[in-house]
Design a protein around this motif. Structure first.
Motif, PDB file in Angstrom:
ATOM      1  N   ASN A  29       0.819  -1.216   0.000  1.00 44.98           N
ATOM      2  CA  ASN A  29       0.000   0.000   0.000  1.00 44.98           C
ATOM      3  C   ASN A  29       0.854   1.267   0.000  1.00 44.98           C
ATOM      4  OD1 ASN A  29       0.942   0.130   2.645  1.00 44.98           O
ATOM      5  ND2 ASN A  29      -1.034   0.657   3.523  1.00 44.98           N
ATOM      6  N   ALA A  30       2.193   1.130  -0.107  1.00 45.46           N
ATOM      7  CA  ALA A  30       3.068   2.296  -0.202  1.00 45.46           C
ATOM      8  C   ALA A  30       2.878   2.981  -1.554  1.00 45.46           C
ATOM      9  CB  ALA A  30       4.519   1.888  -0.021  1.00 45.46           C
ATOM     10  N   TYR A  31       2.967   4.307  -1.559  1.00 48.58           N
ATOM     11  CA  TYR A  31       2.819   5.050  -2.810  1.00 48.58           C
ATOM     12  C   TYR A  31       3.641   6.323  -2.757  1.00 48.58           C
ATOM     13  CZ  TYR A  31      -0.645   7.837  -0.198  1.00 48.58           C
ATOM     14  OH  TYR A  31      -1.280   8.630   0.723  1.00 48.58           O
ATOM     15  N   THR A  32       3.806   6.929  -3.912  1.00 52.69           N
ATOM     16  CA  THR A  32       4.612   8.142  -4.034  1.00 52.69           C
ATOM     17  C   THR A  32       3.748   9.374  -3.847  1.00 52.69           C
ATOM     18  OG1 THR A  32       6.199   7.081  -5.524  1.00 52.69           O
ATOM     19  CG2 THR A  32       6.083   9.499  -5.583  1.00 52.69           C
ATOM     20  N   LEU A  33       4.208  10.304  -3.013  1.00 51.85           N
ATOM     21  CA  LEU A  33       3.546  11.583  -2.782  1.00 51.85           C
ATOM     22  C   LEU A  33       4.544  12.689  -3.130  1.00 51.85           C
ATOM     23  CD1 LEU A  33       1.231  12.556   0.145  1.00 51.85           C
ATOM     24  CD2 LEU A  33       3.115  14.071  -0.492  1.00 51.85           C
ATOM     25  N   SER A  34       4.228  13.474  -4.152  1.00 50.02           N
ATOM     26  CA  SER A  34       5.094  14.575  -4.583  1.00 50.02           C
ATOM     27  C   SER A  34       4.691  15.870  -3.891  1.00 50.02           C
ATOM     28  CB  SER A  34       5.016  14.749  -6.099  1.00 50.02           C
ATOM     29  OG  SER A  34       5.458  13.580  -6.768  1.00 50.02           O
ATOM     30  N   TYR A  35       5.613  16.813  -3.825  1.00 48.08           N
ATOM     31  CA  TYR A  35       5.343  18.067  -3.115  1.00 48.08           C
ATOM     32  C   TYR A  35       6.053  19.235  -3.786  1.00 48.08           C
ATOM     33  CZ  TYR A  35       9.877  16.607  -1.242  1.00 48.08           C
ATOM     34  OH  TYR A  35      11.171  16.173  -1.138  1.00 48.08           O
ATOM     35  N   LEU A  36       5.459  20.402  -3.597  1.00 48.41           N
ATOM     36  CA  LEU A  36       6.081  21.684  -3.927  1.00 48.41           C
ATOM     37  C   LEU A  36       5.901  22.577  -2.709  1.00 48.41           C
ATOM     38  CD1 LEU A  36       7.373  23.748  -5.896  1.00 48.41           C
ATOM     39  CD2 LEU A  36       5.060  24.275  -6.694  1.00 48.41           C
ATOM     40  N   SER A  84      10.596  15.416 -12.926  1.00 51.04           N
ATOM     41  CA  SER A  84      12.012  15.773 -13.000  1.00 51.04           C
ATOM     42  C   SER A  84      12.179  17.285 -13.035  1.00 51.04           C
ATOM     43  CB  SER A  84      12.649  15.143 -14.252  1.00 51.04           C
ATOM     44  OG  SER A  84      11.963  15.562 -15.432  1.00 51.04           O
ATOM     45  N   GLU A  85      11.185  18.026 -12.538  1.00 57.60           N
ATOM     46  CA  GLU A  85      11.242  19.481 -12.556  1.00 57.60           C
ATOM     47  C   GLU A  85      12.330  20.007 -11.627  1.00 57.60           C
ATOM     48  OE1 GLU A  85       6.479  20.270 -13.428  1.00 57.60           O
ATOM     49  OE2 GLU A  85       7.311  20.658 -11.442  1.00 57.60           O
ATOM     50  N   SER A  86      12.835  21.183 -11.949  1.00 56.02           N
ATOM     51  CA  SER A  86      13.889  21.801 -11.139  1.00 56.02           C
ATOM     52  C   SER A  86      13.356  22.215  -9.774  1.00 56.02           C
ATOM     53  CB  SER A  86      14.451  23.033 -11.838  1.00 56.02           C
ATOM     54  OG  SER A  86      15.112  22.677 -13.028  1.00 56.02           O
ATOM     55  N   SER A  87      14.240  22.132  -8.792  1.00 56.87           N
ATOM     56  CA  SER A  87      14.005  22.762  -7.507  1.00 56.87           C
ATOM     57  C   SER A  87      14.678  24.132  -7.551  1.00 56.87           C
ATOM     58  CB  SER A  87      14.554  21.882  -6.395  1.00 56.87           C
ATOM     59  OG  SER A  87      13.949  22.186  -5.158  1.00 56.87           O
ATOM     60  N   GLY A  88      14.671  24.869  -6.420  1.00 55.35           N
ATOM     61  CA  GLY A  88      15.151  26.237  -6.415  1.00 55.35           C
ATOM     62  C   GLY A  88      16.596  26.376  -6.858  1.00 55.35           C
ATOM     63  N   ALA A  89      16.923  27.543  -7.459  1.00 51.37           N
ATOM     64  CA  ALA A  89      18.243  27.829  -8.006  1.00 51.37           C
ATOM     65  C   ALA A  89      18.617  26.839  -9.107  1.00 51.37           C
ATOM     66  CB  ALA A  89      19.307  27.865  -6.913  1.00 51.37           C
ATOM     67  N   ASN A  90      17.584  26.332  -9.799  1.00 54.04           N
ATOM     68  CA  ASN A  90      17.767  25.383 -10.907  1.00 54.04           C
ATOM     69  C   ASN A  90      18.505  24.121 -10.470  1.00 54.04           C
ATOM     70  OD1 ASN A  90      16.477  27.167 -12.696  1.00 54.04           O
ATOM     71  ND2 ASN A  90      18.389  28.215 -13.163  1.00 54.04           N
ATOM     72  N   SER A  91      18.335  23.738  -9.216  1.00 49.42           N
ATOM     73  CA  SER A  91      18.942  22.514  -8.701  1.00 49.42           C
ATOM     74  C   SER A  91      18.077  21.311  -9.070  1.00 49.42           C
ATOM     75  CB  SER A  91      19.112  22.599  -7.187  1.00 49.42           C
ATOM     76  OG  SER A  91      17.868  22.802  -6.540  1.00 49.42           O
ATOM     77  N   ALA A  92      18.614  20.126  -8.817  1.00 50.52           N
ATOM     78  CA  ALA A  92      17.915  18.897  -9.187  1.00 50.52           C
ATOM     79  C   ALA A  92      16.641  18.717  -8.377  1.00 50.52           C
ATOM     80  CB  ALA A  92      18.841  17.700  -8.970  1.00 50.52           C
ATOM     81  N   SER A  93      15.675  18.067  -8.997  1.00 46.94           N
ATOM     82  CA  SER A  93      14.429  17.744  -8.316  1.00 46.94           C
ATOM     83  C   SER A  93      14.714  16.903  -7.073  1.00 46.94           C
ATOM     84  CB  SER A  93      13.508  16.976  -9.270  1.00 46.94           C
ATOM     85  OG  SER A  93      12.248  16.740  -8.694  1.00 46.94           O
ATOM     86  N   LEU A  94      13.995  17.166  -6.002  1.00 42.91           N
ATOM     87  CA  LEU A  94      14.164  16.410  -4.767  1.00 42.91           C
ATOM     88  C   LEU A  94      13.459  15.062  -4.863  1.00 42.91           C
ATOM     89  CD1 LEU A  94      13.567  19.324  -2.242  1.00 42.91           C
ATOM     90  CD2 LEU A  94      15.752  18.328  -2.909  1.00 42.91           C
ATOM     91  N   THR A  95      13.747  14.185  -3.924  1.00 42.95           N
ATOM     92  CA  THR A  95      13.110  12.865  -3.888  1.00 42.95           C
ATOM     93  C   THR A  95      11.724  12.962  -3.267  1.00 42.95           C
ATOM     94  OG1 THR A  95      15.267  11.799  -3.649  1.00 42.95           O
ATOM     95  CG2 THR A  95      13.329  10.501  -3.042  1.00 42.95           C
ATOM     96  N   ALA A  96      10.726  12.470  -3.983  1.00 44.31           N
ATOM     97  CA  ALA A  96       9.357  12.474  -3.463  1.00 44.31           C
ATOM     98  C   ALA A  96       9.260  11.533  -2.256  1.00 44.31           C
ATOM     99  CB  ALA A  96       8.389  12.055  -4.548  1.00 44.31           C
ATOM    100  N   TYR A  97       8.229  11.740  -1.447  1.00 41.21           N
ATOM    101  CA  TYR A  97       7.983  10.852  -0.318  1.00 41.21           C
ATOM    102  C   TYR A  97       7.412   9.515  -0.788  1.00 41.21           C
ATOM    103  CZ  TYR A  97       8.270  14.847   2.978  1.00 41.21           C
ATOM    104  OH  TYR A  97       8.677  15.910   3.727  1.00 41.21           O
TER     105      TYR A  97
END
Length: 334
Positions: free
Chosen positions: A51-58, A86-99
């Protein structure tokens, strides 16, 4: 915890993993994990499912206010942290890992306010924005820093004479500032413009996707651009920096993503609410314009959406996913 990959699986095992009601029926579990959404299903199709699933955040903090007279610097945009696709995080850094979450995890959401006008009388550095964050048991806390205030004329004792503040994205310097550069928080946003002391106008506040610009001609520096995200289902720019003010009759542009324009020669514009955008610097007399409030957006498969929430987030769908948009603090339980 995932079900075993071989051997006998009972209906009780499936209910323990995925929940459900009694009496237990396999039809309750159409579409969970890799199980088919329709037609005949068998016990073996539950091997290795979870029942684990991916939750993305901004997560976006509050933007800062622009600086006060004279020729105030633009307010810095919020800190910006993104895990969607695969969207950028702040300062054009790599996307973070979703929960990766399972049922019953409570996620607490805190939304930062935008900064108000000058804090040293009407001449001062704009107030910085406030932090936003999400946190929960067993989850990595994702916090963002509020934008740094734009520099003003009489800023002694705040960030140095005429200079802006550091923040999620750095504030711009005023006409009376120096070439000292404000900074954005690591992997959250960019610095403000670095041409303080230019008699044309204040520099622009930094954005999540670009540095604040320097003044030129008879126009204050433009705010740095923000970043686009499609986490809500459509591409939207957020976290633009505020423009710097000038005494000439020309308004500087706010950064793409809701940044407020810089005054020329009067007041600028406030940063956009719920985008963490920076406010514009004043042209001549008065305080800078306020920064925009922050926002937190969560996205998850609709099949896993629990509906358990506080704080009145907006609920929408895109494709097979459900999106929660928090403009005020609250919580979501998976």
């Amino acid at each position: 915890m995932a079900l075993q990959s071989s051997g006998a699986i009972s209906l009780s095992d499936i209910q323990t993993e995925f929940g459900g009601s009694n009496p237990i029926s396999l039809s309750e579990y159409y579409g969970v994990d890799t199980v088919p959404a329709s037609g005949a299903i068998s016990m073996s199709q539950f091997y290795g499912t979870s029942n684990a699933y991916t939750l993305s955040y901004l997560v976006i903090a509050g933007g800062a206010a622009g600086g006060g007279q004279y020729y105030g610097g633009g307010g810095g945009a919020c800190g910006y942290r993104n895990s969607y696709g695969s969207e950028s995080s702040g300062a054009n850094s790599a996307s973070l890992t979703a929960y990766t979450v399972t049922g019953g995890t409570s996620i607490t959401v805190t939304i930062g306010a935008g900064g108000a006008g000058g804090r040293t009388g009407m001449y001062g550095v704009g107030y910085s924005g406030s932090a936003s964050q999400i946190s929960g048991s067993g989850l990595t806390t994702r916090a963002t820093t509020g934008g740094g205030g734009g520099g003003g004329y009489n800023a002694t004792g705040d960030a140095g004479y005429g200079n802006g503040d550091n923040g999620g994205s750095g504030g711009g310097n005023s006409r009376y500032g120096s070439s000292t550069t404000t900074t954005g928080a690591s992997a959250q946003g960019f610095r403000g413009g670095n041409d303080g002391g230019n008699h044309v106008g204040g520099t622009g506040g930094g954005g999540a996707g670009q540095v604040g610009q320097n003044p030129g001609g008879s126009v204050g520096g433009a705010g740095g651009n923000g970043l686009a995200s499609s986490i809500t289902g459509s591409s939207t720019y957020r976290a633009g920096g505020g423009g710097g003010g000038t005494g000439y009759s020309n308004q500087s542009s706010g950064g793409n993503g809701g940044g407020g324009y810089g005054g020329g020669p009067s007041s600028g514009a406030s940063g956009a609410a719920n985008k963490g955008a920076g406010g514009g610097g004043i042209g001549e007399y008065g305080t800078g314009s306020s920064g925009g409030s922050g926002v937190v957006i969560l996205r998850m498969p609709t099949s896993n959406y629990s509906g358990t929430k506080t704080g009145s987030p907006t609920v929408s769908t895109s494709g097979s996913d459900t999106i929660l948009k928090f403009t005020g603090s609250g919580s979501y339980t998976t």
